[in-house]
Design an enzyme around this catalytic site. Structure first.
Site, mmCIF file in Angstrom:
data_model
loop_
_atom_site.group_PDB
_atom_site.id
_atom_site.type_symbol
_atom_site.label_atom_id
_atom_site.label_comp_id
_atom_site.label_asym_id
_atom_site.label_seq_id
_atom_site.Cartn_x
_atom_site.Cartn_y
_atom_site.Cartn_z
ATOM 1 N N THR A 16 26.038 5.938 -45.683
ATOM 2 C CA THR A 16 26.240 7.391 -45.716
ATOM 3 C C THR A 16 27.192 7.715 -46.845
ATOM 4 O O THR A 16 28.010 6.876 -47.241
ATOM 5 C CB THR A 16 26.838 7.908 -44.385
ATOM 6 O OG1 THR A 16 27.039 9.324 -44.485
ATOM 7 C CG2 THR A 16 28.179 7.274 -44.071
ATOM 8 N N GLN A 19 32.293 10.687 -46.090
ATOM 9 C CA GLN A 19 33.530 9.927 -45.869
ATOM 10 C C GLN A 19 34.112 10.206 -44.481
ATOM 11 O O GLN A 19 34.692 9.324 -43.850
ATOM 12 C CB GLN A 19 34.558 10.265 -46.967
ATOM 13 C CG GLN A 19 35.820 9.415 -46.947
ATOM 14 C CD GLN A 19 35.549 7.898 -46.975
ATOM 15 O OE1 GLN A 19 34.749 7.421 -47.783
ATOM 16 N NE2 GLN A 19 36.200 7.140 -46.076
ATOM 17 N N HIS A 20 33.915 11.431 -43.999
ATOM 18 C CA HIS A 20 34.431 11.799 -42.683
ATOM 19 C C HIS A 20 33.823 10.889 -41.599
ATOM 20 O O HIS A 20 34.519 10.389 -40.716
ATOM 21 C CB HIS A 20 34.100 13.263 -42.407
ATOM 22 C CG HIS A 20 34.477 13.701 -41.033
ATOM 23 N ND1 HIS A 20 35.764 14.021 -40.680
ATOM 24 C CD2 HIS A 20 33.742 13.824 -39.910
ATOM 25 C CE1 HIS A 20 35.794 14.340 -39.408
ATOM 26 N NE2 HIS A 20 34.578 14.229 -38.912
ATOM 27 N N ASP A 77 21.150 9.336 -38.013
ATOM 28 C CA ASP A 77 20.451 10.582 -38.303
ATOM 29 C C ASP A 77 20.496 11.430 -37.038
ATOM 30 O O ASP A 77 20.331 10.907 -35.927
ATOM 31 C CB ASP A 77 19.002 10.301 -38.723
ATOM 32 C CG ASP A 77 18.474 11.396 -39.649
ATOM 33 O OD1 ASP A 77 19.253 11.917 -40.465
ATOM 34 O OD2 ASP A 77 17.289 11.751 -39.555
ATOM 35 N N THR A 78 20.745 12.710 -37.224
ATOM 36 C CA THR A 78 20.909 13.607 -36.074
ATOM 37 C C THR A 78 19.974 14.800 -36.195
ATOM 38 O O THR A 78 19.737 15.298 -37.298
ATOM 39 C CB THR A 78 22.374 14.121 -36.018
ATOM 40 O OG1 THR A 78 23.224 13.019 -35.732
ATOM 41 C CG2 THR A 78 22.560 15.177 -34.944
ATOM 42 N N PHE A 157 31.303 22.181 -37.326
ATOM 43 C CA PHE A 157 30.428 22.258 -38.490
ATOM 44 C C PHE A 157 28.979 22.457 -38.019
ATOM 45 O O PHE A 157 28.697 22.442 -36.807
ATOM 46 C CB PHE A 157 30.562 20.993 -39.349
ATOM 47 C CG PHE A 157 29.914 19.788 -38.740
ATOM 48 C CD1 PHE A 157 30.513 19.091 -37.708
ATOM 49 C CD2 PHE A 157 28.656 19.354 -39.190
ATOM 50 C CE1 PHE A 157 29.891 17.995 -37.138
ATOM 51 C CE2 PHE A 157 28.035 18.255 -38.629
ATOM 52 C CZ PHE A 157 28.658 17.576 -37.594
ATOM 53 N N GLY A 158 28.093 22.622 -38.984
ATOM 54 C CA GLY A 158 26.666 22.743 -38.669
ATOM 55 C C GLY A 158 26.402 23.825 -37.635
ATOM 56 O O GLY A 158 26.842 24.969 -37.763
ATOM 57 N N TYR A 159 25.736 23.455 -36.568
ATOM 58 C CA TYR A 159 25.308 24.406 -35.544
ATOM 59 C C TYR A 159 26.339 24.561 -34.427
ATOM 60 O O TYR A 159 26.049 25.179 -33.394
ATOM 61 C CB TYR A 159 23.988 23.935 -34.929
ATOM 62 C CG TYR A 159 22.796 23.941 -35.884
ATOM 63 C CD1 TYR A 159 21.795 24.907 -35.774
ATOM 64 C CD2 TYR A 159 22.658 22.968 -36.872
ATOM 65 C CE1 TYR A 159 20.699 24.905 -36.621
ATOM 66 C CE2 TYR A 159 21.559 22.962 -37.735
ATOM 67 C CZ TYR A 159 20.587 23.933 -37.600
ATOM 68 O OH TYR A 159 19.507 23.926 -38.449
ATOM 69 N N LYS A 180 34.889 17.536 -27.790
ATOM 70 C CA LYS A 180 33.504 17.493 -28.298
ATOM 71 C C LYS A 180 33.068 16.030 -28.478
ATOM 72 O O LYS A 180 31.984 15.641 -28.036
ATOM 73 C CB LYS A 180 33.399 18.245 -29.637
ATOM 74 C CG LYS A 180 32.006 18.098 -30.239
ATOM 75 C CD LYS A 180 31.862 18.647 -31.644
ATOM 76 C CE LYS A 180 30.558 18.147 -32.258
ATOM 77 N NZ LYS A 180 30.376 18.479 -33.655
HETATM 78 P P1 IMP Z 1 23.184 14.306 -39.994
HETATM 79 O O1 IMP Z 1 21.954 13.482 -39.792
HETATM 80 O O2 IMP Z 1 24.389 13.774 -39.301
HETATM 81 O O3 IMP Z 1 23.428 14.611 -41.445
HETATM 82 O O4 IMP Z 1 22.902 15.714 -39.292
HETATM 83 C C1 IMP Z 1 21.834 16.556 -39.696
HETATM 84 C C2 IMP Z 1 22.209 18.005 -39.458
HETATM 85 O O5 IMP Z 1 22.367 18.201 -38.043
HETATM 86 C C3 IMP Z 1 23.528 18.422 -40.084
HETATM 87 O O6 IMP Z 1 23.327 18.897 -41.379
HETATM 88 C C4 IMP Z 1 23.988 19.532 -39.162
HETATM 89 O O7 IMP Z 1 23.397 20.753 -39.530
HETATM 90 C C5 IMP Z 1 23.418 19.135 -37.820
HETATM 91 N N1 IMP Z 1 24.425 18.463 -36.971
HETATM 92 C C6 IMP Z 1 24.578 17.128 -36.810
HETATM 93 N N2 IMP Z 1 25.578 16.863 -35.958
HETATM 94 C C7 IMP Z 1 26.059 18.074 -35.568
HETATM 95 C C8 IMP Z 1 27.113 18.460 -34.690
HETATM 96 O O8 IMP Z 1 27.831 17.641 -34.091
HETATM 97 N N3 IMP Z 1 27.313 19.787 -34.549
HETATM 98 C C9 IMP Z 1 26.552 20.722 -35.190
HETATM 99 N N4 IMP Z 1 25.587 20.420 -36.034
HETATM 100 C C10 IMP Z 1 25.322 19.092 -36.220
#
Ligand code: IMP
Length: 202
Positions: A16, A19-20, A77-78, A157-159, A180
């Site tokens: 990845t 860095q966080h 991946d999330t 962050f994100g959603y 969280k």
């Molecule tokens: P990633 O695969 O960790 O980069 O996550 C993909 C996207 O899912 C990110 O760009 C965020 O929009 C969203 N996301 C992932 N984890 C979280 C979270 O813990 N809270 C809110 N949005 C998240």
């Protein structure tokens, strides 16, 4: 049942550029397994993420590092999976509102798509893929919840401002980070991964 080879020493590359995430997982894993960054192995490539599932993307990123750099590696991946959208945006969560969209754009689009919808059930799901000695291992964690009717809170962050986890009235953006992390998709997937990793150490 796979046989786990015991290691006295093992390092792992986290595939990845965030860095966080590296700091977070290193602090959880501790010194027993050093976590290397892409920088540490001089990998400055844009690692492709072209899978159509979270699992494929996570494996693709970990395998890229293993195949080209010869290091045991893992990647995550999330996705946010919304029930009435049949699991969308899922693997496209980061780009839901378009290829160069901001988190605010994604939130706006989600609220708009669910406008007037009473079923607001959703879940976050994280998949971690790890490749050790060319063998792939998959782990996952998820947290169920609901998409809020409007933005709630500013942190995170994100959603986070529109995701209310089951059993709570606050959104992720209104909770202390430690709270969280203790219930989150990523926290749960990481815990599973850690249990597995500990099995590798003598
Ligand atoms: P990633 O695969 O960790 O980069 O996550 C993909 C996207 O899912 C990110 O760009 C965020 O929009 C969203 N996301 C992932 N984890 C979280 C979270 O813990 N809270 C809110 N949005 C998240």
């Amino acid at each position: 049942m796979c046989k786990i080879v015991k290691y006295k020493y093992m390092d792992l590359v986290f595939a990845t550029n965030n860095q966080h995430k590296i700091t977070e997982i290193s602090s959880i894993i501790g010194d027993s397994i050093p976590i290397l960054s892409l920088n540490d192995i001089k990998c400055f490539d844009e690692i492709p993420e072209t899978g159509d599932t979270l699992e494929k993307n996570a494996v693709q990123k970990a395998r890229y590092v293993f195949d080209r750099y010869g290091h045991n590696a893992f990647a995550d991946d999330t996705g946010l999976e919304i029930e009435v959208l049949n699991g969308a945006p899922g693997v496209y969560t980061a780009r839901f509102a378009g290829s160069k969209c901001s988190p605010a754009d994604n939130i706006r689009k989600t609220l708009q798509v669910l406008s007037g919808e009473t079923n607001r059930k959703a879940r976050f799901r994280t998949v971690i893929a790890c490749i050790i000695d060319n063998t792939e291992y998959l782990f996952q964690g998820s947290v169920g919840g609901a998409i809020a009717e409007e933005i709630m809170g500013e942190d995170g962050f994100g959603y986070d401002p529109i995701f209310i986890p089951d059993g709570y009235t606050q959104s992720f953006a209104q909770m202390p980070m430690s709270e969280k992390n203790s219930i989150s998709h990523r926290g749960r997937a990481t815990a599973e991964f850690l249990t597995f990793l500990r099995g590798f150490l003598k």
